[in-house]
Design a protein around this motif. Sequence first.
Motif, PDB file in Angstrom:
ATOM      1  N   VAL A 224       0.839  -1.204   0.000  1.00 15.56           N
ATOM      2  CA  VAL A 224       0.000   0.000   0.000  1.00 15.56           C
ATOM      3  C   VAL A 224       0.873   1.252   0.000  1.00 15.56           C
ATOM      4  O   VAL A 224       0.674   2.179  -0.795  1.00 15.56           O
ATOM      5  CB  VAL A 224      -0.960  -0.015   1.226  1.00 15.56           C
ATOM      6  CG1 VAL A 224      -1.590   1.343   1.440  1.00 15.56           C
ATOM      7  CG2 VAL A 224      -2.024  -1.091   1.049  1.00 15.56           C
ATOM      8  N   LEU A 225       1.896   1.246   0.884  1.00 14.34           N
ATOM      9  CA  LEU A 225       2.730   2.452   0.979  1.00 14.34           C
ATOM     10  C   LEU A 225       3.567   2.641  -0.288  1.00 14.34           C
ATOM     11  O   LEU A 225       3.768   3.774  -0.735  1.00 14.34           O
ATOM     12  CB  LEU A 225       3.617   2.392   2.228  1.00 14.34           C
ATOM     13  CG  LEU A 225       2.846   2.431   3.559  1.00 14.34           C
ATOM     14  CD1 LEU A 225       3.806   2.477   4.734  1.00 14.34           C
ATOM     15  CD2 LEU A 225       1.875   3.606   3.628  1.00 14.34           C
ATOM     16  N   GLY A 226       4.017   1.535  -0.874  1.00 13.92           N
ATOM     17  CA  GLY A 226       4.782   1.625  -2.129  1.00 13.92           C
ATOM     18  C   GLY A 226       3.921   2.260  -3.214  1.00 13.92           C
ATOM     19  O   GLY A 226       4.382   3.142  -3.959  1.00 13.92           O
ATOM     20  N   PHE A 227       2.665   1.834  -3.275  1.00 11.81           N
ATOM     21  CA  PHE A 227       1.756   2.388  -4.284  1.00 11.81           C
ATOM     22  C   PHE A 227       1.596   3.898  -4.070  1.00 11.81           C
ATOM     23  O   PHE A 227       1.703   4.688  -5.004  1.00 11.81           O
ATOM     24  CB  PHE A 227       0.396   1.677  -4.196  1.00 11.81           C
ATOM     25  CG  PHE A 227      -0.638   2.247  -5.105  1.00 11.81           C
ATOM     26  CD1 PHE A 227      -0.707   1.853  -6.440  1.00 11.81           C
ATOM     27  CD2 PHE A 227      -1.535   3.200  -4.653  1.00 11.81           C
ATOM     28  CE1 PHE A 227      -1.649   2.398  -7.300  1.00 11.81           C
ATOM     29  CE2 PHE A 227      -2.480   3.754  -5.500  1.00 11.81           C
ATOM     30  CZ  PHE A 227      -2.538   3.352  -6.830  1.00 11.81           C
ATOM     31  N   PHE A 228       1.365   4.288  -2.824  1.00  8.78           N
ATOM     32  CA  PHE A 228       1.146   5.727  -2.568  1.00  8.78           C
ATOM     33  C   PHE A 228       2.435   6.540  -2.710  1.00  8.78           C
ATOM     34  O   PHE A 228       2.385   7.702  -3.104  1.00  8.78           O
ATOM     35  CB  PHE A 228       0.475   5.938  -1.206  1.00  8.78           C
ATOM     36  CG  PHE A 228      -1.013   5.755  -1.287  1.00  8.78           C
ATOM     37  CD1 PHE A 228      -1.790   6.677  -1.976  1.00  8.78           C
ATOM     38  CD2 PHE A 228      -1.635   4.657  -0.728  1.00  8.78           C
ATOM     39  CE1 PHE A 228      -3.166   6.503  -2.100  1.00  8.78           C
ATOM     40  CE2 PHE A 228      -3.006   4.476  -0.839  1.00  8.78           C
ATOM     41  CZ  PHE A 228      -3.772   5.404  -1.523  1.00  8.78           C
TER      42      PHE A 228
ATOM     43  N   GLY B  22       3.323   9.908  -5.235  1.00  8.18           N
ATOM     44  CA  GLY B  22       3.834  11.206  -4.770  1.00  8.18           C
ATOM     45  C   GLY B  22       3.281  11.605  -3.409  1.00  8.18           C
ATOM     46  O   GLY B  22       3.495  12.734  -2.963  1.00  8.18           O
ATOM     47  N   LEU B  23       2.593  10.687  -2.733  1.00 12.12           N
ATOM     48  CA  LEU B  23       2.041  11.021  -1.407  1.00 12.12           C
ATOM     49  C   LEU B  23       3.109  10.782  -0.338  1.00 12.12           C
ATOM     50  O   LEU B  23       3.879   9.831  -0.432  1.00 12.12           O
ATOM     51  CB  LEU B  23       0.811  10.140  -1.117  1.00 12.12           C
ATOM     52  CG  LEU B  23       0.018  10.524   0.126  1.00 12.12           C
ATOM     53  CD1 LEU B  23      -0.913  11.702  -0.195  1.00 12.12           C
ATOM     54  CD2 LEU B  23      -0.808   9.358   0.665  1.00 12.12           C
ATOM     55  N   ARG B  24       3.118  11.637   0.661  1.00 11.78           N
ATOM     56  CA  ARG B  24       3.961  11.411   1.831  1.00 11.78           C
ATOM     57  C   ARG B  24       3.057  11.465   3.054  1.00 11.78           C
ATOM     58  O   ARG B  24       2.007  12.063   3.025  1.00 11.78           O
ATOM     59  CB  ARG B  24       5.074  12.453   1.929  1.00 11.78           C
ATOM     60  CG  ARG B  24       6.086  12.346   0.774  1.00 11.78           C
ATOM     61  CD  ARG B  24       6.845  11.005   0.790  1.00 11.78           C
ATOM     62  NE  ARG B  24       7.800  10.886  -0.307  1.00 11.78           N
ATOM     63  CZ  ARG B  24       7.534  10.359  -1.514  1.00 11.78           C
ATOM     64  NH1 ARG B  24       6.307   9.915  -1.779  1.00 11.78           N
ATOM     65  NH2 ARG B  24       8.458  10.277  -2.441  1.00 11.78           N
TER      66      ARG B  24
ATOM     67  N   ARG C 218      -1.625   5.112  13.480  1.00  8.45           N
ATOM     68  CA  ARG C 218      -2.392   5.509  12.291  1.00  8.45           C
ATOM     69  C   ARG C 218      -1.578   6.329  11.319  1.00  8.45           C
ATOM     70  O   ARG C 218      -0.831   7.209  11.740  1.00  8.45           O
ATOM     71  CB  ARG C 218      -3.606   6.353  12.711  1.00  8.45           C
ATOM     72  CG  ARG C 218      -4.564   5.610  13.542  1.00  8.45           C
ATOM     73  CD  ARG C 218      -5.282   6.545  14.487  1.00  8.45           C
ATOM     74  NE  ARG C 218      -5.936   5.735  15.492  1.00  8.45           N
ATOM     75  CZ  ARG C 218      -7.217   5.418  15.464  1.00  8.45           C
ATOM     76  NH1 ARG C 218      -7.989   5.911  14.542  1.00  8.45           N
ATOM     77  NH2 ARG C 218      -7.738   4.634  16.371  1.00  8.45           N
ATOM     78  N   LEU C 219      -1.811   6.070  10.033  1.00 10.12           N
ATOM     79  CA  LEU C 219      -1.099   6.829   8.994  1.00 10.12           C
ATOM     80  C   LEU C 219      -2.026   7.868   8.387  1.00 10.12           C
ATOM     81  O   LEU C 219      -3.166   7.549   8.005  1.00 10.12           O
ATOM     82  CB  LEU C 219      -0.627   5.860   7.908  1.00 10.12           C
ATOM     83  CG  LEU C 219       0.558   4.981   8.344  1.00 10.12           C
ATOM     84  CD1 LEU C 219       0.560   3.661   7.599  1.00 10.12           C
ATOM     85  CD2 LEU C 219       1.863   5.724   8.126  1.00 10.12           C
ATOM     86  N   TYR C 220      -1.523   9.083   8.295  1.00 11.34           N
ATOM     87  CA  TYR C 220      -2.265  10.198   7.687  1.00 11.34           C
ATOM     88  C   TYR C 220      -1.394  10.840   6.617  1.00 11.34           C
ATOM     89  O   TYR C 220      -0.163  10.837   6.748  1.00 11.34           O
ATOM     90  CB  TYR C 220      -2.575  11.270   8.734  1.00 11.34           C
ATOM     91  CG  TYR C 220      -3.595  10.863   9.762  1.00 11.34           C
ATOM     92  CD1 TYR C 220      -4.953  11.138   9.563  1.00 11.34           C
ATOM     93  CD2 TYR C 220      -3.211  10.207  10.913  1.00 11.34           C
ATOM     94  CE1 TYR C 220      -5.894  10.758  10.499  1.00 11.34           C
ATOM     95  CE2 TYR C 220      -4.152   9.819  11.866  1.00 11.34           C
ATOM     96  CZ  TYR C 220      -5.492  10.098  11.649  1.00 11.34           C
ATOM     97  OH  TYR C 220      -6.420   9.722  12.575  1.00 11.34           O
ATOM     98  N   PRO C 221      -2.000  11.435   5.588  1.00  6.19           N
ATOM     99  CA  PRO C 221      -1.165  12.181   4.645  1.00  6.19           C
ATOM    100  C   PRO C 221      -0.481  13.338   5.388  1.00  6.19           C
ATOM    101  O   PRO C 221      -1.049  13.876   6.349  1.00  6.19           O
ATOM    102  CB  PRO C 221      -2.169  12.698   3.614  1.00  6.19           C
ATOM    103  CG  PRO C 221      -3.503  12.620   4.266  1.00  6.19           C
ATOM    104  CD  PRO C 221      -3.424  11.512   5.275  1.00  6.19           C
ATOM    105  N   LEU C 222       0.716  13.680   4.933  1.00  2.13           N
ATOM    106  CA  LEU C 222       1.493  14.741   5.580  1.00  2.13           C
ATOM    107  C   LEU C 222       0.676  16.032   5.687  1.00  2.13           C
ATOM    108  O   LEU C 222       0.755  16.761   6.663  1.00  2.13           O
ATOM    109  CB  LEU C 222       2.749  14.988   4.739  1.00  2.13           C
ATOM    110  CG  LEU C 222       3.990  15.499   5.422  1.00  2.13           C
ATOM    111  CD1 LEU C 222       4.354  14.654   6.635  1.00  2.13           C
ATOM    112  CD2 LEU C 222       5.145  15.490   4.420  1.00  2.13           C
ATOM    113  N   SER C 223      -0.143  16.298   4.669  1.00  5.44           N
ATOM    114  CA  SER C 223      -0.936  17.534   4.646  1.00  5.44           C
ATOM    115  C   SER C 223      -2.098  17.482   5.633  1.00  5.44           C
ATOM    116  O   SER C 223      -2.742  18.493   5.883  1.00  5.44           O
ATOM    117  CB  SER C 223      -1.533  17.725   3.248  1.00  5.44           C
ATOM    118  OG  SER C 223      -2.454  16.655   2.994  1.00  5.44           O
ATOM    119  N   ARG C 224      -2.389  16.303   6.177  1.00  2.18           N
ATOM    120  CA  ARG C 224      -3.586  16.055   7.006  1.00  2.18           C
ATOM    121  C   ARG C 224      -4.864  16.433   6.247  1.00  2.18           C
ATOM    122  O   ARG C 224      -5.855  16.853   6.822  1.00  2.18           O
ATOM    123  CB  ARG C 224      -3.545  16.831   8.330  1.00  2.18           C
ATOM    124  CG  ARG C 224      -2.472  16.348   9.290  1.00  2.18           C
ATOM    125  CD  ARG C 224      -2.781  14.921   9.751  1.00  2.18           C
ATOM    126  NE  ARG C 224      -1.939  14.467  10.839  1.00  2.18           N
ATOM    127  CZ  ARG C 224      -0.719  13.942  10.697  1.00  2.18           C
ATOM    128  NH1 ARG C 224      -0.201  13.802   9.489  1.00  2.18           N
ATOM    129  NH2 ARG C 224      -0.041  13.541  11.748  1.00  2.18           N
TER     130      ARG C 224
END
Length: 439
Positions: free
Chosen positions: A114-118, A122-124, A131-137
């Motif tokens: 999943v993380l490789g795909f994201f 270009g998502l961080r 829990r994992l959230y996009p850096l931008s929240r």
Amino acid sequence: MPGSKSRTRARGERRPSRAQREAELVSAAIEAAPSDVTDVCVVGGGAAGLVAAIVAAEEGASVVVLEAELECGRSILATGNGRCNFSTVRLDPRRYNDPEFVRATFGQRPLDDVLGFFRDCGLRWSLEDDRLYPLSRQAASVRNVLLARARRAGVQLACGRRLVALEPRDDGWRLRFEARWDAGRRGELRAQTVVLATGGTNSVGGGALTDDLGLERRPLSPALCPVACEDSPLSLLDGRRAQVDLSLVRDDDLLPCWHERGELLFRGYGISGIVTFDLSRRARPGDWVLVDLVPDHGPSELRQIMGMDPEPGCLDGVLDPEVARLLERLACERWDPGAPQLGPTPRDTHADRLVHLVKHLPLRVRGLAAEKGAQVCQGGLLTNQFDPLSLRCASRPGILACGEALDMDGDCGGFNLSWAWKSGLVAGRSAAGLARKAG
Ligand SMILES: Cc1cc2nc3c(=O)[nH]c(=O)nc-3n(C[C@H](O)[C@H](O)[C@H](O)COP(=O)(O)OP(=O)(O)OC[C@H]3O[C@@H](n4cnc5c(N)ncnc54)[C@H](O)[C@@H]3O)c2cc1C
């Protein structure tokens, strides 16, 4: 859609009204008329469907996504209170209703997949507890990177088109859809392979469609929602929050059948908060919920804190004072709601009754408060009709399913989106494989 026709508003320029925005989306949807023949048609452009479509297209298949809404990925925007808790570092199959199926679909390293795909999108991201959230929240970050990658891969996003019929043909499937801007207007396309990604909460006619296919499904019912409790003085705690250990006890059992730690929100009608959402997947009317309000401190430590002769406010140092005040009153009044007694009966002193309430505060489940908002649905296409490694339907060649369209639900905390992404990856890859074979 982000990027395409949108432009930055000039200073003082007003936001388009909802009606203007809707009109813009309708004209974009009309313009984006899909091809009438495709290798793969993904039905539902939500979390699982977008991933499946991207993977299938990147592996060389021509792909059309039929989406009932005027935009793909709208369902993602509401997740995690707009912040999108998109995965979890504790991706354990036992947190789902069908662990064996999940284990097989997940394979060895689901989180890396999943993380490789994201990462490639270009998502961080960053972590909050597990829990994992996009850096931008911002959930929009997750949605936008998916849409951008779908466009780069050549996926045709056919929005505002709701699938209404699905029929087998010698060379695949015929899909008929209805345009959102004109209910009488029908269109159709032919696809060798169809990926059902219609979700649970947002499923439009998904049940009827799968009945057409002769597939079995469990009726949908809401889950991951607040829990309504029988009337009790605890409704006075409406709005108070606490970090608790929650135990679920069936009426005739003396041992909890489940417990979990997390934030609880007392409501006038019952309880809410993340830990309650997980409870809602398991609780039945008549069950008892016992709340330990100070899980890190045992009864003897509490007695020590309270002193020999407890006075009002003696627990204000460890409890929300409003909660403490109510419990002091209830202990004084010998409040007894008739909950099952776990462990030894407390001695009948004010201090012991108070400590007992703090460690075993009882609420009786009346039902789910789904009208306050449910995050997932239990039910959907029975998994035993699908191969967990490919997500192909055994009895309907060329039909696959992923995400919540299948009878799969997990706990709160990134589990449901993780299932959507990983099952989308698997379904997209197998759909492309089928298209290659047929070609
Ligand atoms: C308020 C809320 C917050 C949530 N927060 C989180 C969170 O933080 N973390 C987490 O892991 N999970 C969360 N979830 C759950 C998560 O959103 C879902 O599990 C996930 O979106 C399921 O993905 P899906 O692709 O299967 O379905 P969806 O994302 O619901 O997508 C299904 C799509 O199919 C379309 N569709 C349906 N029927 C048709 C049809 N007949 N024709 C064409 N299109 C159709 C729908 O319009 C929709 O776009 C939340 C859910 C809600 C409601």
